[in-house]
Scaffold this active site. Structure first.
Site, PDB file in Angstrom:
ATOM      1  N   ASP A   1     -13.351  15.680   9.904  1.00  0.00           N
ATOM      2  CA  ASP A   1     -13.235  17.099  10.273  1.00  0.00           C
ATOM      3  C   ASP A   1     -14.604  17.708  10.575  1.00  0.00           C
ATOM      4  O   ASP A   1     -14.755  18.465  11.532  1.00  0.00           O
ATOM      5  CB  ASP A   1     -12.586  17.905   9.143  1.00  0.00           C
ATOM      6  CG  ASP A   1     -11.098  17.669   9.053  1.00  0.00           C
ATOM      7  OD1 ASP A   1     -10.617  16.709   9.680  1.00  0.00           O
ATOM      8  OD2 ASP A   1     -10.422  18.443   8.363  1.00  0.00           O
TER       9      ASP A   1
ATOM     10  N   GLY B   1      -6.509  27.011   4.290  1.00  0.00           N
ATOM     11  CA  GLY B   1      -5.608  26.096   3.579  1.00  0.00           C
ATOM     12  C   GLY B   1      -4.407  25.673   4.395  1.00  0.00           C
ATOM     13  O   GLY B   1      -3.347  25.385   3.839  1.00  0.00           O
TER      14      GLY B   1
ATOM     15  N   GLY C   1      -4.636  23.270   6.894  1.00  0.00           N
ATOM     16  CA  GLY C   1      -4.901  21.979   7.534  1.00  0.00           C
ATOM     17  C   GLY C   1      -5.594  22.119   8.885  1.00  0.00           C
ATOM     18  O   GLY C   1      -5.593  21.194   9.688  1.00  0.00           O
ATOM     19  N   LEU C   2      -6.197  23.292   9.140  1.00  0.00           N
ATOM     20  CA  LEU C   2      -6.842  23.503  10.437  1.00  0.00           C
ATOM     21  C   LEU C   2      -8.366  23.376  10.344  1.00  0.00           C
ATOM     22  O   LEU C   2      -9.100  23.841  11.221  1.00  0.00           O
ATOM     23  CB  LEU C   2      -6.443  24.871  11.012  1.00  0.00           C
ATOM     24  CG  LEU C   2      -4.948  25.048  11.290  1.00  0.00           C
ATOM     25  CD1 LEU C   2      -4.654  26.457  11.773  1.00  0.00           C
ATOM     26  CD2 LEU C   2      -4.436  24.029  12.311  1.00  0.00           C
ATOM     27  N   GLY C   3      -8.824  22.746   9.288  1.00  0.00           N
ATOM     28  CA  GLY C   3     -10.246  22.414   9.182  1.00  0.00           C
ATOM     29  C   GLY C   3     -11.147  23.593   8.883  1.00  0.00           C
ATOM     30  O   GLY C   3     -12.336  23.568   9.229  1.00  0.00           O
ATOM     31  N   SER C   4     -10.602  24.650   8.235  1.00  0.00           N
ATOM     32  CA  SER C   4     -11.459  25.818   7.995  1.00  0.00           C
ATOM     33  C   SER C   4     -12.602  25.483   7.045  1.00  0.00           C
ATOM     34  O   SER C   4     -13.725  25.941   7.253  1.00  0.00           O
ATOM     35  CB  SER C   4     -10.643  27.013   7.504  1.00  0.00           C
ATOM     36  OG  SER C   4     -10.461  26.960   6.134  1.00  0.00           O
ATOM     37  N   SER C   5     -12.365  24.656   6.031  1.00  0.00           N
ATOM     38  CA  SER C   5     -13.474  24.394   5.098  1.00  0.00           C
ATOM     39  C   SER C   5     -14.550  23.536   5.756  1.00  0.00           C
ATOM     40  O   SER C   5     -15.739  23.753   5.522  1.00  0.00           O
ATOM     41  CB  SER C   5     -12.983  23.801   3.773  1.00  0.00           C
ATOM     42  OG  SER C   5     -12.500  22.521   3.980  1.00  0.00           O
TER      43      SER C   5
HETATM   44  O1  PMV Z   1      -5.954  17.975   4.928  1.00  0.00           O
HETATM   45  P1  PMV Z   1      -5.297  17.953   6.279  1.00  0.00           P
HETATM   46  O2  PMV Z   1      -4.006  18.668   6.263  1.00  0.00           O
HETATM   47  O3  PMV Z   1      -6.221  18.376   7.371  1.00  0.00           O
HETATM   48  O4  PMV Z   1      -4.924  16.453   6.645  1.00  0.00           O
HETATM   49  C1  PMV Z   1      -5.395  15.335   6.003  1.00  0.00           C
HETATM   50  C2  PMV Z   1      -5.157  14.115   6.822  1.00  0.00           C
HETATM   51  C3  PMV Z   1      -4.615  12.925   6.045  1.00  0.00           C
HETATM   52  O5  PMV Z   1      -4.522  11.860   6.973  1.00  0.00           O
HETATM   53  C4  PMV Z   1      -3.249  13.219   5.505  1.00  0.00           C
HETATM   54  C5  PMV Z   1      -5.527  12.526   4.901  1.00  0.00           C
HETATM   55  C6  PMV Z   1      -6.884  11.982   5.298  1.00  0.00           C
HETATM   56  O6  PMV Z   1      -7.760  11.936   4.411  1.00  0.00           O
HETATM   57  O7  PMV Z   1      -7.076  11.544   6.437  1.00  0.00           O
END
Ligand code: PMV
Length: 313
Positions: A147, A99, A101-105
């Site tokens: 991602d 959680g 924002g480092l793409g773990s999911s």
């Molecule tokens: O969910 P995160 O923290 O990996 O970042 C999302 C990236 C945004 O540009 C904010 C939203 C998106 O859908 O691209």
């Protein structure tokens, strides 16, 4: 029959939020991975186990009724099993903070799709990516797929809504110090916040989008030339744009100042409001930058670019 796969997490180097409005972004895989092991069982059950909990269910449950972050694995296992009279046991291990924002999911979905489907035979990377994106949609319907794509192929990638993904073949020589604010944030809330800003400040937002677009194109050239100092300056400029659209805050900026002083540049990665920031380094300032954060008791780690992407064993 047992199979194993691992896939990397990511940071957004440039372009978050603006990417929602059609501007190009640059993503980077990091050498922190999720590893998934899948094994056929005689009992017709799907059993999923990870640090965050356990989910044991019969196959063919309605996916909408499952309320668990492990839902994507159930989706994949159920799809792989089809009508077979067997079960699957799935084990997940992760080095990627959750959680943040480092793409773990996404890494879970990519490694999960590969490990689970490989139990039943060979499968291409393209198909794994398609399945991973389907699985991710069970928890985040609006995913762009960016991602999962960078996690599958590794390295650096440019992405925009109109043209999709393009792998950047250059292999620049930098390392990132990733620092976790440990402030929970929601991507959806932050995206709505930016939408509100855009509604109220159409002209300003348009101007910032143009500046971001130019910045990203400049960075693509700098990556080719491995000009790390200049890339760092662009990070600092991108951070200013993120501050202007209102996704930064005092705690994040305190962290960013430490990064900007000790490394080549630093900014938020991802949706902001919380989550992580990163600082750009190479061998000359990596240790020093890491120390500056650890001395102040921040949760942080050094990460390299992962050029491998999905790995199956
Ligand atoms: O969910 P995160 O923290 O990996 O970042 C999302 C990236 C945004 O540009 C904010 C939203 C998106 O859908 O691209």
């Amino acid at each position: 029959m047992k199979s194993k796969a691992s896939a990397p997490g990511k940071v957004i180097l440039f372009g978050e939020h603006f990417v929602v409005y059609g501007i190009k972004s640059i993503l980077c895989s990091i050498n922190k991975r999720v590893t998934v092991t899948a094994e056929k069982t005689n009992e017709r059950k799907i059993s999923i186990n990870s640090e965050i909990g356990t989910l044991v269910l019969d196959p063919d449950e309605s996916i909408t009724k499952i309320n668990s972050p492990l839902k994507p694995f159930y989706y994949l296992a159920n799809k792989a099993l089809k009508d077979q009279n067997e079960g699957l046991k799935i084990q997940i291990e992760s080095e990627i903070p959750l959680g943040a924002g480092l793409g773990s999911s996404s890494a879970c979905c990519v490694a999960g799709a590969a490990a689970i489907f490989k139990v039943f035979g060979e499968i291409s990377k393209e198909k794994i990516l398609e399945l991973a994106i389907e699985a991710e949609k069970t928890i985040y319907q609006n995913t762009s797929g960016a991602d999962c794509t960078v996690s599958t192929y590794g390295g650096l990638m440019e992405y925009d809504k109109n043209n999709g993904f393009r792998k950047i073949e250059d292999e620049p020589n930098f390392q990132l110090i990733i620092v976790n604010s440990n402030i929970k944030h929601s991507t959806e809330t932050m995206v709505s916040k930016v939408k509100e800003f855009e509604n109220k400040n159409k002209e300003k937002f348009h101007e910032l989008s143009n500046l971001e677009s130019k910045l990203v194109n400049d960075v693509l050239k700098l990556i080719k030339e491995n000009k790390i100092e200049e890339i760092g300056e662009k990070l600092n400029l991108n951070q200013k744009f993120l501050e202007e659209i209102g996704i930064s805050n005092e705690q994040l900026e305190t962290m960013i100042k430490i990064g900007q002083k000790s490394s080549y540049g630093a900014k938020i990665t991802g949706s902001g409001g919380g989550g992580c920031i990163f600082a750009l380094t190479n061998n000359s300032n990596l240790e020093y930058t890491l120390k500056e954060f650890t001395n102040k008791e921040y949760e942080c780690f050094a990460a390299k670019i992962d050029f491998k992407g999905l790995n199956t064993f």
